[in-house]
Design a protein around this motif. Structure first.
Motif, short mmCIF file in Angstrom:
data_model
loop_
_atom_site.label_atom_id
_atom_site.label_comp_id
_atom_site.label_asym_id
_atom_site.label_seq_id
_atom_site.Cartn_x
_atom_site.Cartn_y
_atom_site.Cartn_z
N TYR A 71 36.20 49.48 79.59
CA TYR A 71 35.41 50.30 78.67
C TYR A 71 36.17 51.58 78.35
CZ TYR A 71 31.23 47.48 79.35
OH TYR A 71 30.33 46.46 79.36
N ASP A 72 36.38 51.85 77.05
CA ASP A 72 36.93 53.13 76.67
C ASP A 72 35.76 54.11 76.50
OD1 ASP A 72 35.74 52.49 74.23
OD2 ASP A 72 37.63 52.19 73.17
N LYS A 74 34.42 55.47 73.87
CA LYS A 74 33.48 55.12 72.81
C LYS A 74 32.51 54.04 73.28
CE LYS A 74 33.17 53.75 68.02
NZ LYS A 74 33.15 52.44 67.47
N ALA A 75 33.04 53.04 73.96
CA ALA A 75 32.19 51.97 74.48
C ALA A 75 31.23 52.50 75.55
CB ALA A 75 33.05 50.85 75.05
N GLU A 78 28.39 54.14 73.88
CA GLU A 78 27.47 53.13 73.33
C GLU A 78 26.56 52.56 74.40
OE1 GLU A 78 29.96 50.32 71.28
OE2 GLU A 78 30.52 51.79 69.74
#
Length: 171
Positions: A71-72, A74-75, A78
């Motif tokens: 997971y970066d 941004k993820a 989210e």
């Protein structure tokens, strides 16, 4: 020391409140959890921060935390966006898992509070008189009240720079 002396004001949320707002309240207040009020305004349970994380983080990542590395940022953002549109009620575990509220009487001693926190594995206890919430005691506040003072690292019993008669030391 009695529970009423240790109790602090604490943020509360209602069962129908937005889960994302509740999570932000928890984060901004620096609290390990929130007191949840029922439809009549009475404390009914505690929402620990770990429960917020359980809803946001997928089960497969909880089972194998190494998977979280994919997971970066941004993820990750989210994932926590999933809280939007959910209620505090949605964040709570099944009713049988949170039926008992960690609550103490205002006259409870600090050891009684410690016993309730230990038994219930809760980061906080609600101090309540009847249906009225007087405040909350966190584990960290209780420990500060119970732990003996840390010894002076210099080995002196007196404050630095003073003598036994309280006058400044001459050097």
């Amino acid at each position: 020391m009695r529970a009423r002396d240790l109790a602090q004001e604490f943020p509360t949320v209602d069962l129908g409140d937005d889960a994302l707002v509740a999570a932000r309240t928890m984060a901004e207040s620096g609290r390990p959890g929130l007191v949840v009020l029922d439809d009549r305004g009475r404390a009914c349970t505690v929402l620990p921060g770990s429960q917020v994380l359980r809803l946001a983080v997928p089960v497969y990542v909880q089972s194998d935390p190494h998977l979280a590395r994919v997971y970066d940022e941004k993820a990750a953002d989210e994932l926590f966006g999933k809280l939007s549109g959910k209620t505090v009620r949605d964040l709570l575990p099944d009713a049988h898992d949170h039926a008992e509220l960690p609550v103490v009487d205002p006259d409870a001693t600090s050891i009684e509070v410690a016993a309730v926190l230990a038994r219930m594995r809760s980061p906080l206890a609600v101090v309540s008189e009847g249906d009225r919430v007087l405040g909350v005691i966190t584990v960290s506040r209780l420990l500060r009240a119970l732990l003996p003072a840390a010894p002076d690292p210099t080995g002196h019993d007196e404050p630095r720079g003073s003598t036994s008669d309280g006058e400044p030391e001459l050097r």
